[in-house]
Design a protein around this motif. Sequence first.
Motif, short mmCIF file in Angstrom:
data_model
loop_
_atom_site.label_atom_id
_atom_site.label_comp_id
_atom_site.label_asym_id
_atom_site.label_seq_id
_atom_site.Cartn_x
_atom_site.Cartn_y
_atom_site.Cartn_z
N ALA A 60 0.84 -1.21 0.00
CA ALA A 60 0.00 0.00 0.00
C ALA A 60 0.87 1.26 0.00
O ALA A 60 0.55 2.24 -0.68
CB ALA A 60 -0.94 -0.01 1.20
N GLU A 61 1.95 1.24 0.75
CA GLU A 61 2.86 2.39 0.79
C GLU A 61 3.52 2.61 -0.56
O GLU A 61 3.69 3.74 -1.00
CB GLU A 61 3.93 2.20 1.89
CG GLU A 61 3.37 2.32 3.30
CD GLU A 61 2.76 3.69 3.58
OE1 GLU A 61 3.41 4.72 3.30
OE2 GLU A 61 1.61 3.71 4.07
N ILE A 62 3.90 1.53 -1.21
CA ILE A 62 4.49 1.62 -2.55
C ILE A 62 3.47 2.22 -3.52
O ILE A 62 3.79 3.12 -4.31
CB ILE A 62 4.97 0.23 -3.04
CG1 ILE A 62 6.19 -0.22 -2.22
CG2 ILE A 62 5.29 0.25 -4.54
CD1 ILE A 62 6.57 -1.68 -2.41
N LYS A 63 2.24 1.75 -3.41
CA LYS A 63 1.18 2.25 -4.29
C LYS A 63 0.93 3.74 -4.07
O LYS A 63 0.69 4.49 -5.02
CB LYS A 63 -0.10 1.44 -4.05
CG LYS A 63 -1.15 1.60 -5.12
CD LYS A 63 -2.27 0.63 -4.91
CE LYS A 63 -3.27 0.73 -6.05
NZ LYS A 63 -4.34 -0.24 -5.92
N LYS A 64 0.98 4.19 -2.80
CA LYS A 64 0.78 5.62 -2.47
C LYS A 64 1.80 6.50 -3.17
O LYS A 64 1.52 7.64 -3.49
CB LYS A 64 0.92 5.84 -0.96
CG LYS A 64 -0.30 5.58 -0.16
CD LYS A 64 -0.02 6.00 1.27
CE LYS A 64 -0.92 5.34 2.27
NZ LYS A 64 -0.53 5.65 3.64
N LEU A 65 3.00 5.97 -3.36
CA LEU A 65 4.05 6.74 -4.00
C LEU A 65 3.80 6.94 -5.50
O LEU A 65 4.47 7.69 -6.15
CB LEU A 65 5.42 6.06 -3.83
CG LEU A 65 5.96 6.01 -2.39
CD1 LEU A 65 7.23 5.17 -2.36
CD2 LEU A 65 6.22 7.40 -1.86
N GLY A 66 2.79 6.20 -5.98
CA GLY A 66 2.48 6.31 -7.40
C GLY A 66 3.50 5.59 -8.25
O GLY A 66 3.62 5.83 -9.44
#
Length: 157
Positions: free
Chosen positions: A145-151
Motif C-alpha cells: 500500500a505504501e508503494i502504491k501511495k508513491l504512485g
Amino acid sequence: MNKEEQVIMGFRDLFNKMVWLNKFKMEDRLKDYKPSEVHCIEYIGRNVDSNVTKLAESFYMTRSAISKITKKLIEKGFIESYQKSDNKKEIYFRLTPQGKVINKVHEELHKEFRERDKAVFEQVTEEQFDSMLSFMERYSRHLDAEIKKLGVDSKSE
C-alpha cells in the motif's frame, strides 16, 4: 530500542546471517552463475508460463532488467522461449535440460539449509507459525500500500 525496532532489526539480522551462511556453499556449487540467474532459473522451474512481466513482479525489478537476464540465460542455453498457439504476442520461458540441472543443484542446497535449521523449526508450534505468517502478510500488504501511495509501480518499469 522498542519492540518494533527489535523486530525490524531482528528480521534484517536473520536475513543477513542466512545469506552469509548460505553464501559459501552456494558460491562453491554454483560458482559459474550469478545469483540473479539462479533465482530466475528457480522461478521459471517453479512457475509454468513464466514471462518477463511475472519475473519482474516477483523480483521487484524492471522488465528491461529481467529481459537482459533472460536473454543471457537463453544465450547460455539454460532457458528457452516459446509462444502459445492462441497468443503469439506473449513470450514465455521454460528450462532446458541444462537449466534443470542448475535448478536441481539449487534445490538440493536449499534442502540442505532446511535440514541444518530443522532443529529450530521443530520447536515452533502451529499457533506460533500462524502468528508469524499472519504478521508477515499484514506487513507485506502495508508495504504494498505504501508503494502504491508513491504512485510507483514497483513491479514494472
